[in-house]
Design a protein around this motif. Structure first.
Motif, mmCIF file in Angstrom:
data_model
loop_
_atom_site.group_PDB
_atom_site.id
_atom_site.type_symbol
_atom_site.label_atom_id
_atom_site.label_comp_id
_atom_site.label_asym_id
_atom_site.label_seq_id
_atom_site.Cartn_x
_atom_site.Cartn_y
_atom_site.Cartn_z
ATOM 1 N N HIS A 162 -5.225 12.657 3.182
ATOM 2 C CA HIS A 162 -5.613 11.429 3.720
ATOM 3 C C HIS A 162 -5.460 11.328 5.260
ATOM 4 O O HIS A 162 -5.654 10.138 5.853
ATOM 5 N N ARG B 235 -1.124 4.572 -0.650
ATOM 6 C CA ARG B 235 -2.026 5.474 0.067
ATOM 7 C C ARG B 235 -2.620 4.954 1.159
ATOM 8 O O ARG B 235 -3.590 4.254 1.183
ATOM 9 N N HIS C 156 0.801 -1.085 0.040
ATOM 10 C CA HIS C 156 0.228 0.116 -0.035
ATOM 11 C C HIS C 156 0.935 1.285 0.062
ATOM 12 O O HIS C 156 1.889 1.262 0.784
ATOM 13 N N GLY D 73 -4.231 5.924 4.648
ATOM 14 C CA GLY D 73 -4.958 7.140 5.325
ATOM 15 C C GLY D 73 -4.761 6.996 7.039
ATOM 16 O O GLY D 73 -4.353 5.828 7.435
ATOM 17 N N PRO E 175 -7.516 6.519 -0.189
ATOM 18 C CA PRO E 175 -6.737 5.418 0.427
ATOM 19 C C PRO E 175 -6.839 3.796 0.211
ATOM 20 O O PRO E 175 -8.365 3.760 0.171
#
Length: 345
Positions: free
Chosen positions: A224, A189, A187, A191, A249
């Protein structure tokens, strides 16, 4: 003979018991102290009078007359709706209860004025000590309580502007590790959901989140990040906002259990393939049906350790030690595997 009806709120007194039993008030006192000089027959009459009248000794007043404390310990927390604080309270009570003390709990609702009033009231009631989860960095009222001779132990958040024993969780390290696992799963992105920025734990966990991103060479995207959510509904709304972004996200790190549950509801409602990591374990986390990992720790032990530190201050067995700092470690608990981020084969 049945006791005569008493006006509501009119508690029977020691003299009432003495009159019912036909003895002196001093004799009633001796019975309550289990004085062996009282004859069995007299003891039986006094105990019968106590039972008939429903008399309960005022142990607080008695202790104060004898120059002792009240036999009470104050516990001041920020949000009783959060199960974390019930476990914390059980931990404190389990320790102080072994010393014959009772725990009185106050809820500040994360409001500094409420905390000031609660602490002042506890000091006025001559509690033997206070365990507090501070609502903010303005802790002058806690320093004043210490100056007044009431030992204070801070739990979950450190003292600011004065020295006191305190018990913390490894907020920074736990958040960094949880975020790093999301990044290791691919991952980019990720948040962040957390309570108000002024809260020590929220700031430390945000710092750990950002440190993990920096270590992985991932630029932090402030779009985010959502802070300020103190309940599940607010967390669900904040998570829904993130998931509705043009580039949402693919994973969320939630810095407490209220935010994790809210994020779970938002992800379920959106039907999106989003990985969740949280701070604080909670009941039913294993049956949510979504991949989830949490940074867990023993909140009972957090309370127990705070209780032990307080007892040491209240009833020292030697020279007073300098203020102590205890940091509890966290561990990762996995519930299911990680979904792959969008765009991966």
């Amino acid at each position: 003979m049945a006791a005569a009806a008493r006006p509501p709120g009119d508690r029977p007194t020691l003299r009432d018991v003495a009159g019912r039993a036909g003895v002196s008030a001093m004799t009633v006192t001796r019975v309550l102290r289990d004085d062996p000089r009282v004859s069995p027959a007299t003891r039986e009459k006094v105990l019968a009078g106590i039972s008939e009248l429903g008399y309960r000794p005022n142990t607080v007043a008695r202790s104060l007359r004898l120059g002792r404390g009240s036999g009470l310990v104050g516990l001041v927390v920020t949000n009783l709706a959060n199960p974390f604080y019930s476990r914390l309270a059980l931990g404190v009570d389990s320790v102080v209860g072994q010393q014959g003390l009772k725990t009185v709990i106050g809820n500040t609702r994360q409001d500094l004025d409420n905390e000031r009033e609660l602490v002042a009231d506890l000091v006025g009631r001559r509690v033997d000590g206070i365990v507090v989860v501070p609502a903010s960095g303005d802790q002058r009222h806690l320093a004043a309580a210490v100056d007044a001779g009431v030992p204070v132990v801070c739990a979950s958040r450190p003292p600011v502007g004065f020295d006191a024993d305190h018990v913390l969780v490894d907020d920074f390290g736990g958040a960094r590790n949880a975020t790093a696992r999301l990044l290791a799963a691919g991952h980019r992105r990720v948040g962040f959901l957390g309570p108000p920025a002024a809260v020590y734990t929220s700031e430390e966990r945000l710092r750990g989140y950002r440190e993990a991103l920096a270590a992985a060479g991932v630029r932090a995207d402030e779009r985010h990040v959502r802070q300020g959510q103190q309940d599940v509904e607010a967390a669900m709304n904040a998570a829904s906002e993130l998931l509705a972004l043009a580039e949402p996200p693919t994973a969320l790190f939630c810095s407490n259990n209220r935010n994790t549950i809210g994020a779970f509801r938002a992800v379920t409602a959106a039907g999106q393939d989003v990985a969740l990591a949280g701070f604080d374990d909670f009941e039913l986390a294993d049956v949510l049906g979504l991949p989830l990992t949490v940074q867990a720790y023993d909140s009972d032990e957090l309370g127990s350790e705070a209780g032990r530190l307080l007892i040491d201050r209240m009833r020292p067995t030697g020279p007073a030690p300098p203020p102590r700092r205890v940091v509890l470690p966290t561990r990762a608990v996995h519930y299911g595997g990680w979904p792959r981020p969008r765009g991966t084969a």
